[in-house]
Write a protein that holds these residues in place. Structure first.
Motif, PDB file in Angstrom:
ATOM      1  N   ILE A   1      -8.745   9.812  -0.404  1.00  0.00           N
ATOM      2  CA  ILE A   1      -9.272  10.477   0.822  1.00  0.00           C
ATOM      3  C   ILE A   1      -8.956  12.002   0.937  1.00  0.00           C
ATOM      4  CG2 ILE A   1      -8.657   8.437   2.441  1.00  0.00           C
ATOM      5  CD1 ILE A   1      -5.999   9.477   2.901  1.00  0.00           C
ATOM      6  N   SER A   2     -10.003  12.724   1.116  1.00  0.00           N
ATOM      7  CA  SER A   2     -10.138  14.021   1.031  1.00  0.00           C
ATOM      8  C   SER A   2     -10.830  14.919   2.080  1.00  0.00           C
ATOM      9  CB  SER A   2     -10.635  14.459  -0.483  1.00  0.00           C
ATOM     10  OG  SER A   2     -10.423  15.665  -0.813  1.00  0.00           O
ATOM     11  N   ALA A   3     -10.253  16.047   2.415  1.00  0.00           N
ATOM     12  CA  ALA A   3     -11.115  16.707   3.289  1.00  0.00           C
ATOM     13  C   ALA A   3     -12.196  17.719   2.415  1.00  0.00           C
ATOM     14  CB  ALA A   3     -10.149  17.895   3.794  1.00  0.00           C
ATOM     15  N   ARG A   4     -12.139  17.527   1.198  1.00  0.00           N
ATOM     16  CA  ARG A   4     -13.000  18.326   0.261  1.00  0.00           C
ATOM     17  C   ARG A   4     -14.192  17.377   0.062  1.00  0.00           C
ATOM     18  NH1 ARG A   4      -9.739  20.448  -4.716  1.00  0.00           N
ATOM     19  NH2 ARG A   4      -8.025  18.989  -4.016  1.00  0.00           N
ATOM     20  N   HIS A   5     -15.370  17.713   0.545  1.00  0.00           N
ATOM     21  CA  HIS A   5     -16.459  16.970   0.535  1.00  0.00           C
ATOM     22  C   HIS A   5     -17.445  17.279  -0.659  1.00  0.00           C
ATOM     23  CE1 HIS A   5     -19.696  14.414   1.764  1.00  0.00           C
ATOM     24  NE2 HIS A   5     -20.647  15.098   2.252  1.00  0.00           N
ATOM     25  N   ALA A   6     -16.755  17.793  -1.979  1.00  0.00           N
ATOM     26  CA  ALA A   6     -17.505  18.379  -2.990  1.00  0.00           C
ATOM     27  C   ALA A   6     -17.662  17.213  -3.734  1.00  0.00           C
ATOM     28  CB  ALA A   6     -16.365  19.154  -3.524  1.00  0.00           C
TER      29      ALA A   6
ATOM     30  N   ILE B 259       1.015  -1.383  -0.023  1.00  0.00           N
ATOM     31  CA  ILE B 259      -0.205   0.178   0.125  1.00  0.00           C
ATOM     32  C   ILE B 259       0.667   1.174   0.004  1.00  0.00           C
ATOM     33  CG2 ILE B 259      -1.815   1.227   1.262  1.00  0.00           C
ATOM     34  CD1 ILE B 259      -2.174  -1.443   2.639  1.00  0.00           C
ATOM     35  N   LEU B 260       0.666   2.218  -0.839  1.00  0.00           N
ATOM     36  CA  LEU B 260       1.008   3.491  -0.823  1.00  0.00           C
ATOM     37  C   LEU B 260       0.201   4.545  -0.192  1.00  0.00           C
ATOM     38  CD1 LEU B 260       3.492   5.540  -1.655  1.00  0.00           C
ATOM     39  CD2 LEU B 260       2.269   5.910  -3.808  1.00  0.00           C
ATOM     40  N   ILE B 261       0.713   5.424   0.773  1.00  0.00           N
ATOM     41  CA  ILE B 261      -0.283   6.290   1.389  1.00  0.00           C
ATOM     42  C   ILE B 261       0.045   7.633   0.944  1.00  0.00           C
ATOM     43  CG2 ILE B 261      -1.075   7.126   3.578  1.00  0.00           C
ATOM     44  CD1 ILE B 261      -0.054   4.224   4.884  1.00  0.00           C
ATOM     45  N   VAL B 262      -0.444   8.508   0.351  1.00  0.00           N
ATOM     46  CA  VAL B 262      -0.073   9.882  -0.141  1.00  0.00           C
ATOM     47  C   VAL B 262      -1.067  10.763   0.915  1.00  0.00           C
ATOM     48  CG1 VAL B 262       0.262  11.496  -2.044  1.00  0.00           C
ATOM     49  CG2 VAL B 262       0.342   9.020  -2.491  1.00  0.00           C
ATOM     50  N   GLU B 263      -0.054  11.292   1.766  1.00  0.00           N
ATOM     51  CA  GLU B 263      -0.897  12.318   2.725  1.00  0.00           C
ATOM     52  C   GLU B 263       0.236  13.371   3.442  1.00  0.00           C
ATOM     53  OE1 GLU B 263      -4.278  12.603   4.396  1.00  0.00           O
ATOM     54  OE2 GLU B 263      -3.007  14.103   5.121  1.00  0.00           O
ATOM     55  N   ASP B 264      -0.138  14.429   3.206  1.00  0.00           N
ATOM     56  CA  ASP B 264       0.825  15.456   3.810  1.00  0.00           C
ATOM     57  C   ASP B 264       0.801  15.760   5.229  1.00  0.00           C
ATOM     58  OD1 ASP B 264      -1.589  16.409   3.143  1.00  0.00           O
ATOM     59  OD2 ASP B 264      -0.821  18.439   3.522  1.00  0.00           O
ATOM     60  N   GLU B 265      -0.388  15.245   5.882  1.00  0.00           N
ATOM     61  CA  GLU B 265      -0.607  15.539   7.347  1.00  0.00           C
ATOM     62  C   GLU B 265       0.026  14.471   8.238  1.00  0.00           C
ATOM     63  OE1 GLU B 265      -1.866  18.187   9.066  1.00  0.00           O
ATOM     64  OE2 GLU B 265      -1.078  16.955  10.822  1.00  0.00           O
ATOM     65  N   GLN B 266       1.324  14.602   8.686  1.00  0.00           N
ATOM     66  CA  GLN B 266       2.146  13.672   9.284  1.00  0.00           C
ATOM     67  C   GLN B 266       1.451  12.892  10.271  1.00  0.00           C
ATOM     68  OE1 GLN B 266       5.176  12.609   8.254  1.00  0.00           O
ATOM     69  NE2 GLN B 266       4.585  14.190   6.689  1.00  0.00           N
TER      70      GLN B 266
ATOM     71  N   GLY C 211      -5.406  17.204  -1.285  1.00  0.00           N
ATOM     72  CA  GLY C 211      -4.905  18.274  -0.940  1.00  0.00           C
ATOM     73  C   GLY C 211      -3.501  18.190  -0.668  1.00  0.00           C
ATOM     74  N   LEU C 212      -2.621  18.232  -1.712  1.00  0.00           N
ATOM     75  CA  LEU C 212      -1.194  17.749  -1.686  1.00  0.00           C
ATOM     76  C   LEU C 212      -0.583  19.134  -1.883  1.00  0.00           C
ATOM     77  CD1 LEU C 212      -0.395  14.503  -3.342  1.00  0.00           C
ATOM     78  CD2 LEU C 212      -0.433  15.284  -0.786  1.00  0.00           C
ATOM     79  N   PRO C 213       0.792  19.257  -0.960  1.00  0.00           N
ATOM     80  CA  PRO C 213       1.545  20.622  -1.193  1.00  0.00           C
ATOM     81  C   PRO C 213       2.323  20.180  -2.702  1.00  0.00           C
ATOM     82  CG  PRO C 213       2.344  19.219   0.550  1.00  0.00           C
ATOM     83  CD  PRO C 213       1.143  18.695   0.109  1.00  0.00           C
ATOM     84  N   GLY C 214       2.492  20.990  -3.516  1.00  0.00           N
ATOM     85  CA  GLY C 214       3.222  20.858  -4.763  1.00  0.00           C
ATOM     86  C   GLY C 214       2.322  20.368  -6.077  1.00  0.00           C
ATOM     87  N   GLY C 215       1.062  20.345  -5.668  1.00  0.00           N
ATOM     88  CA  GLY C 215       0.597  19.519  -6.976  1.00  0.00           C
ATOM     89  C   GLY C 215      -1.178  19.393  -6.673  1.00  0.00           C
ATOM     90  N   GLU C 216      -1.781  19.168  -7.481  1.00  0.00           N
ATOM     91  CA  GLU C 216      -3.192  18.620  -7.468  1.00  0.00           C
ATOM     92  C   GLU C 216      -3.202  17.337  -7.453  1.00  0.00           C
ATOM     93  OE1 GLU C 216      -6.905  18.614  -6.847  1.00  0.00           O
ATOM     94  OE2 GLU C 216      -5.935  20.543  -7.025  1.00  0.00           O
TER      95      GLU C 216
END
Lengths: 225, 419
Positions: free
Chosen positions: A78-83, A3-10, A53-58
């Protein structure tokens, strides 16, 4: 599972890593756009957890890249954007599922497991836990070849517990999983109690060992001991 | 009362009173002047009679007077007092009764005393007064009529920019992008009003945008820590070996974070609906959806011993599936939550209306029902469900109404021919 987890919030990243490790899972992580792209180019994963929502890109661009590589990695956004638009766009671009923050780790694990199972076995697989075997697509459950008749909710509950075996699953997580957050009934734990009780009773009656344990009244754990 | 009609009322009333007063004053003065002139004429005649009598020692013949009639009568004793009086007399030349002014005086002829009555016609002066009165009246009427006409046409035109801008202020919505269009005008006050209103609208919109982007950002930023709390809580639960008390605390924290994230999602949803950001419009089979909902809520109905009576006709609506789902969820949750044990829920759908009614206690928040965060004391909800429901209805131009009748809460939605 790899599994790869791409998440900026440590802090969140560590929680997810902790929760997913074990059971032969290999977890890697990336905290920004470029390192995520690198890892995707170099390796293959069973599933990629992708924060939009990542730093450095969409984040959606990473999804486009993954799909362009045609490697067949599962993608769970996984997103904080509930859009709704984001959700639809993500699913249109080929994401397998979409989970809105904040979420329960057990929900994440269940979704992840479901994606990987679908990818690897086209959903026609049989989940086996000791004497319990579950045919996912036909909703058929048996204990030592004794057929069990479960309601849809009980079946879902069993799958959920098995995806989170050896973990304590909170009642809140179960409520949200079974009824969804829209129904706004997730504070009512009487139902969960009833469903878990029925499921346990049916399993025991069919001859399974007692795997379902209540933990301090906060949640349940499905485990050997 | 409108400004113009208020102003007119005062204006017309004052003009009317002044004109009437002027008329009266004219009448009185001219009448006095004319009477005075008549009296002087009568005095001149009297003198002529006296001189004639003194010179010729006889009375002049009554027929010798042209414009006046003279009559003599011999009287005994004292002189008569010299008096002027208004009389009616028979004008023999015109052979008709006429109003006149007469002077009664006495003349001495030798030892005899004659009473002399000189009468002069008042007809001409009366006519003069009447004409003046008529002219005054006519002027008053013309003035009033022109004032009314001015009000009707001129004022209407002059005030048009004002009413145009008033209409726009009335329909002004802070969340919409429409600008206030100004009516071209040469009147300084209105030009100033236009600029001020536009400046104010711009300022309000700017504030609203800032507030909105602040709320959006704040809620977005709140999500991440909330996700961290949630995940740490899940992780904490895995460490086990809690005392009864510790696990109760964890349960409470779960409850609170769960509530917080639901609250948060509801608020975000509200702002999305308000800004019309939900775009998955499609044809929704309401019959199917409602039947599905009833199945979905079955457990809840059973738990509270609720009896559901459904009369669901077929209807297709063009709206977001997502919102249709939320709309029904909220109405059903509401019908369950505010019900009584062993109560009933009626669901009715036809081509025009959806009606969901449930037995329940009366709650005293009428008028506030669809407001955010308004809820009855016993309610466990957040008070956002109906606010969201209302917003969804607004978005699609549905009318939603709540009634409390015979111990039942009735929510009815009129679809107004779809959306």
């Amino acid at each position: 599972m790899k599994i790869l987890i791409v998440e900026d919030e440590q802090l969140l990243l560590h929680s997810i890593l902790d929760y997913l490790k074990g059971e032969g899972n290999v977890c890697e992580s990336a905290s920004d756009f470029n390192s995520a792209l690198n890892k995707i180019n170099l390796y293959s994963y069973d599933c990629i957890l992708l924060d939009l929502g990542l730093p450095g890109g969409e984040g959606l661009e990473i999804l486009t890249k993954i799909k362009a590589l045609k490697k067949g990695d599962g993608v769970l956004i996984i997103s904080a954007r509930h859009a709704l638009d984001d959700k639809l766009a993500g699913l249109d671009l080929g994401a397998d599922d979409y989970l809105v923050k904040p979420f329960h780790l057990s929900e994440l694990k269940a979704r992840l497991t479901a994606i990987v199972r679908r990818k690897n076995f086209n959903g026609n697989n049989i989940v086996v836990f000791n004497e319990i075997s579950i045919h996912q697509s036909s909703m058929f459950v048996s204990v030592n070849d004794n057929k069990l008749t479960l309601t849809k909710k009980e079946f879902n509950l069993l799958i959920y517990f098995l995806a989170n075996k050896n973990k304590v699953v909170s009642k809140n997580a179960i409520a949200e999983h079974l009824w969804g957050d829209e129904m706004d009934m997730s504070d009512d734990f009487d139902f969960i109690y009833t469903h878990v009780k029925n499921l346990r009773k049916k399993l025991l009656e069919a001859g399974s060992k007692d795997y379902l344990h209540s933990v301090y009244g906060v949640g349940y754990k499905f485990s050997q001991q | 009362m409108r400004l113009t009609s208020n102003y007119n009322k005062v204006n017309i009333f004052t003009s009317f009173v002044i004109l009437i007063l002027t008329g009266i004053i004219y009448y009185v003065f001219i009448h006095a002047i004319l009477t005075d002139k008549l009296d002087r004429d009568l005095g001149v005649e009297e003198n002529e009679i006296r001189q004639y009598t003194a010179t010729y020692q006889k009375l002049p013949l009554p027929a010798g007077f042209l414009d006046q009639q003279v009559a003599y009568k011999e009287i005994e004793g004292e002189d008569v007092e010299r008096t002027f009086a208004y009389t009616n007399y028979f004008n023999s030349k015109e052979s008709e009764e006429e109003p006149g002014r007469s002077l009664v005086t006495s003349v001495k002829l030798g030892s005899k005393i004659f009473r002399v009555t000189i009468t002069k016609s008042r007809l001409e002066s009366e006519d003069l007064v009447r004409i003046i009165l008529l002219i005054t009246l006519a002027t008053t009427l013309v003035l009033l009529a022109s004032l009314l006409l001015i009000n009707r046409f001129f004022f209407k035109r002059i005030w048009k920019p004002f009413y145009t801008i008033l209409e726009q202020i009335k329909s002004f919505e802070v969340s919409k992008t429409q600008k206030i269009e100004i009516e071209p005008t040469r009147i300084d006050e209105f030009i100033e009003l236009n600029t001020s209103v536009n400046a104010m609208a711009e300022r309000v919109k700017q504030d609203y945008r800032e507030l909105k982007s602040f709320t959006d950002n704040a809620s977005h930023e709140m999500m991440t820590p909330l996700a961290v709390i949630n995940s740490k809580l899940d992780s904490l639960l895995q460490t086990e070996n809690f005392t009864q008390q510790q696990s109760a605390y964890i349960g409470d924290i779960y409850y609170a974070t769960g509530k917080l994230s639901r609250l948060h999602r509801s608020l975000l949803l509200l702002s999305k609906i308000e800004n019309n950001l939900i775009s998955d419009r499609q044809l929704i089979n309401m019959q199917e959806l409602i039947n599905g909902k009833i199945r979905q809520f079955e457990e809840l109905f059973k738990k509270n011993n609720l009896k559901v009576n459904a009369n669901i006709g077929s209807l297709e609506l063009n709206m977001s599936k997502f919102l249709a789902d939320i709309l029904l969820n909220n109405l059903f949750s509401n019908a369950v939550r505010h019900n009584i044990d062993g109560g009933e829920i009626d669901v009715f759908l036809d081509q025009e209306n959806l009606r969901i009614s449930n037995t329940g206690k009366d709650i005293n928040i009428d008028g506030m029902l669809f407001e955010r965060f308004s809820k009855s004391v016993e309610s466990e909800g957040m008070g956002l469900g109906l606010a969201i429901t209302k917003q969804i209805c607004n978005l699609y131009n549905f009318n939603i109404k709540h009634n409390y009748l015979n111990g039942r809460h009735v929510f009815s939605i009129k679809f107004n021919g779809g959306s």
